[in-house]
Design a protein around this motif. Structure first.
Motif, PDB file in Angstrom:
ATOM      1  N   ARG A  24       0.782  16.085  -8.880  1.00 11.07           N
ATOM      2  CA  ARG A  24      -0.456  15.257  -9.359  1.00 11.07           C
ATOM      3  C   ARG A  24      -0.207  14.708 -10.729  1.00 11.07           C
ATOM      4  O   ARG A  24       0.234  15.650 -11.565  1.00 11.07           O
ATOM      5  CB  ARG A  24      -1.493  16.381  -9.189  1.00 11.07           C
ATOM      6  CG  ARG A  24      -1.719  16.893  -8.054  1.00 11.07           C
ATOM      7  CD  ARG A  24      -3.071  17.586  -7.538  1.00 11.07           C
ATOM      8  NE  ARG A  24      -3.067  18.055  -6.474  1.00 11.07           N
ATOM      9  CZ  ARG A  24      -3.372  17.532  -5.367  1.00 11.07           C
ATOM     10  NH1 ARG A  24      -3.744  16.126  -5.279  1.00 11.07           N
ATOM     11  NH2 ARG A  24      -3.575  17.917  -4.289  1.00 11.07           N
ATOM     12  N   THR A  41      -1.704  11.285  -6.710  1.00 12.33           N
ATOM     13  CA  THR A  41      -1.304  12.401  -5.690  1.00 12.33           C
ATOM     14  C   THR A  41       0.024  11.679  -5.322  1.00 12.33           C
ATOM     15  O   THR A  41       0.288  10.602  -4.277  1.00 12.33           O
ATOM     16  CB  THR A  41      -2.406  12.708  -4.654  1.00 12.33           C
ATOM     17  OG1 THR A  41      -3.552  13.125  -5.543  1.00 12.33           O
ATOM     18  CG2 THR A  41      -1.804  13.702  -3.805  1.00 12.33           C
ATOM     19  N   GLU A  46      -7.378   8.953  -6.466  1.00 10.70           N
ATOM     20  CA  GLU A  46      -7.071  10.077  -5.855  1.00 10.70           C
ATOM     21  C   GLU A  46      -5.560   9.510  -5.114  1.00 10.70           C
ATOM     22  O   GLU A  46      -4.527  10.277  -5.311  1.00 10.70           O
ATOM     23  CB  GLU A  46      -7.724  10.733  -4.774  1.00 10.70           C
ATOM     24  CG  GLU A  46      -7.235  11.571  -3.884  1.00 10.70           C
ATOM     25  CD  GLU A  46      -6.897  12.960  -4.549  1.00 10.70           C
ATOM     26  OE1 GLU A  46      -6.086  14.061  -4.134  1.00 10.70           O
ATOM     27  OE2 GLU A  46      -7.509  13.341  -5.575  1.00 10.70           O
ATOM     28  N   SER A  47      -5.697   8.465  -4.495  1.00 10.49           N
ATOM     29  CA  SER A  47      -4.455   8.095  -3.913  1.00 10.49           C
ATOM     30  C   SER A  47      -3.055   7.638  -5.151  1.00 10.49           C
ATOM     31  O   SER A  47      -1.953   7.914  -4.842  1.00 10.49           O
ATOM     32  CB  SER A  47      -4.508   6.999  -2.915  1.00 10.49           C
ATOM     33  OG  SER A  47      -5.008   5.629  -3.755  1.00 10.49           O
ATOM     34  N   LYS A  86       3.348   7.680  -2.465  1.00  8.50           N
ATOM     35  CA  LYS A  86       2.027   7.612  -2.614  1.00  8.50           C
ATOM     36  C   LYS A  86       1.639   6.511  -1.439  1.00  8.50           C
ATOM     37  O   LYS A  86       2.202   5.450  -1.399  1.00  8.50           O
ATOM     38  CB  LYS A  86       1.758   7.032  -3.797  1.00  8.50           C
ATOM     39  CG  LYS A  86       1.815   8.014  -5.273  1.00  8.50           C
ATOM     40  CD  LYS A  86       1.636   7.378  -6.292  1.00  8.50           C
ATOM     41  CE  LYS A  86       1.923   8.588  -7.549  1.00  8.50           C
ATOM     42  NZ  LYS A  86       1.657   7.878  -8.871  1.00  8.50           N
ATOM     43  N   ASP A  87       0.449   6.816  -0.794  1.00  5.04           N
ATOM     44  CA  ASP A  87      -0.207   5.957   0.113  1.00  5.04           C
ATOM     45  C   ASP A  87      -1.484   5.412  -0.474  1.00  5.04           C
ATOM     46  O   ASP A  87      -2.294   6.109  -0.441  1.00  5.04           O
ATOM     47  CB  ASP A  87      -0.369   6.558   1.565  1.00  5.04           C
ATOM     48  CG  ASP A  87       0.906   6.861   2.273  1.00  5.04           C
ATOM     49  OD1 ASP A  87       2.020   5.807   2.177  1.00  5.04           O
ATOM     50  OD2 ASP A  87       1.112   8.087   2.619  1.00  5.04           O
ATOM     51  N   LEU A  88      -1.604   4.223  -0.810  1.00  2.30           N
ATOM     52  CA  LEU A  88      -2.720   3.676  -1.571  1.00  2.30           C
ATOM     53  C   LEU A  88      -3.842   3.608  -0.455  1.00  2.30           C
ATOM     54  O   LEU A  88      -3.596   2.847   0.507  1.00  2.30           O
ATOM     55  CB  LEU A  88      -2.377   2.341  -2.440  1.00  2.30           C
ATOM     56  CG  LEU A  88      -1.410   2.495  -3.343  1.00  2.30           C
ATOM     57  CD1 LEU A  88      -0.901   1.151  -3.901  1.00  2.30           C
ATOM     58  CD2 LEU A  88      -1.411   3.533  -4.292  1.00  2.30           C
ATOM     59  N   ASN A  89      -5.204   4.088  -1.134  1.00  2.00           N
ATOM     60  CA  ASN A  89      -5.977   3.847  -0.518  1.00  2.00           C
ATOM     61  C   ASN A  89      -7.240   3.322  -1.252  1.00  2.00           C
ATOM     62  O   ASN A  89      -7.622   3.890  -2.265  1.00  2.00           O
ATOM     63  CB  ASN A  89      -6.800   5.214   0.073  1.00  2.00           C
ATOM     64  CG  ASN A  89      -8.065   5.423   0.832  1.00  2.00           C
ATOM     65  OD1 ASN A  89      -8.718   4.356   0.856  1.00  2.00           O
ATOM     66  ND2 ASN A  89      -8.324   6.345   1.486  1.00  2.00           N
ATOM     67  N   ARG A 145       0.766  -1.305  -0.081  1.00  4.95           N
ATOM     68  CA  ARG A 145       0.021   0.015   0.153  1.00  4.95           C
ATOM     69  C   ARG A 145       0.835   1.250  -0.019  1.00  4.95           C
ATOM     70  O   ARG A 145       0.247   2.455   0.319  1.00  4.95           O
ATOM     71  CB  ARG A 145      -0.915   0.002   1.135  1.00  4.95           C
ATOM     72  CG  ARG A 145      -2.016  -1.068   1.143  1.00  4.95           C
ATOM     73  CD  ARG A 145      -3.109  -1.157   2.186  1.00  4.95           C
ATOM     74  NE  ARG A 145      -2.533  -0.215   3.329  1.00  4.95           N
ATOM     75  CZ  ARG A 145      -3.149  -0.440   4.578  1.00  4.95           C
ATOM     76  NH1 ARG A 145      -4.040  -1.301   4.821  1.00  4.95           N
ATOM     77  NH2 ARG A 145      -2.853   0.117   5.364  1.00  4.95           N
ATOM     78  N   ARG A 146       2.204   1.220  -0.452  1.00  2.00           N
ATOM     79  CA  ARG A 146       2.990   2.371  -0.637  1.00  2.00           C
ATOM     80  C   ARG A 146       3.755   2.469  -1.632  1.00  2.00           C
ATOM     81  O   ARG A 146       4.308   1.351  -2.115  1.00  2.00           O
ATOM     82  CB  ARG A 146       3.883   2.501   0.871  1.00  2.00           C
ATOM     83  CG  ARG A 146       3.144   2.565   2.151  1.00  2.00           C
ATOM     84  CD  ARG A 146       4.211   2.881   3.210  1.00  2.00           C
ATOM     85  NE  ARG A 146       4.852   1.623   3.329  1.00  2.00           N
ATOM     86  CZ  ARG A 146       6.241   1.340   3.261  1.00  2.00           C
ATOM     87  NH1 ARG A 146       6.900   2.504   3.049  1.00  2.00           N
ATOM     88  NH2 ARG A 146       6.791   0.255   3.648  1.00  2.00           N
TER      89      ARG A 146
END
Length: 127
Positions: free
Chosen positions: A107, A88, A84-85, A75-78, A53-54
């Protein structure tokens, strides 16, 4: 720093050995960076890692003043806000002493860049 300045970079991401990538999930990156007030256009090199997730980005480049600067972002995946994640990238720019001299939010424009991004992928088999 409170003053906003433009930052742009392009990357070539590659891994030469699949086994090594599967073990450490890190690729090398190379490309160009434009950092207003620091570098009009400079070559960059570093790494992009694929963690749970990173996606940490870490690269260095030489500024117009001849000094080396470092870009570190992640980037921290959500999964609930995936677009968005993935588009960004919050980051910091560090000087040669490791002091933060700037912060960035980079972005990726999903509407205009996604097709060319997907088309840019190449699989090259070693001979």
């Amino acid at each position: 720093p409170l003053e906003e300045r433009a930052l742009e970079f392009t990357l070539k991401v590659e891994t030469r050995k699949l086994r090594r990538f599967l073990r450490d999930r890190t690729c090398t990156i190379a490309g160009d960076v434009i950092a207003e007030g620091i570098a009009k256009r400079a070559k960059l090199d570093g790494t992009l890692a694929f963690r749970e997730r990173r996606l940490p980005y870490d690269f260095s480049f030489r500024g117009d003043d001849g000094k080396t600067y470092r870009f570190r972002g992640q980037k921290d995946l959500n999964w609930f806000a995936l677009a968005e994640s993935m588009s960004t990238l919050p980051a910091s720019i560090l000087d040669e002493s490791g002091n933060e001299i700037g912060r960035a939010v980079v972005r990726f424009d999903l509407r205009s860049d996604t097709a060319s991004f997907i088309k840019s992928f190449r699989l090259q088999l070693a001979r």
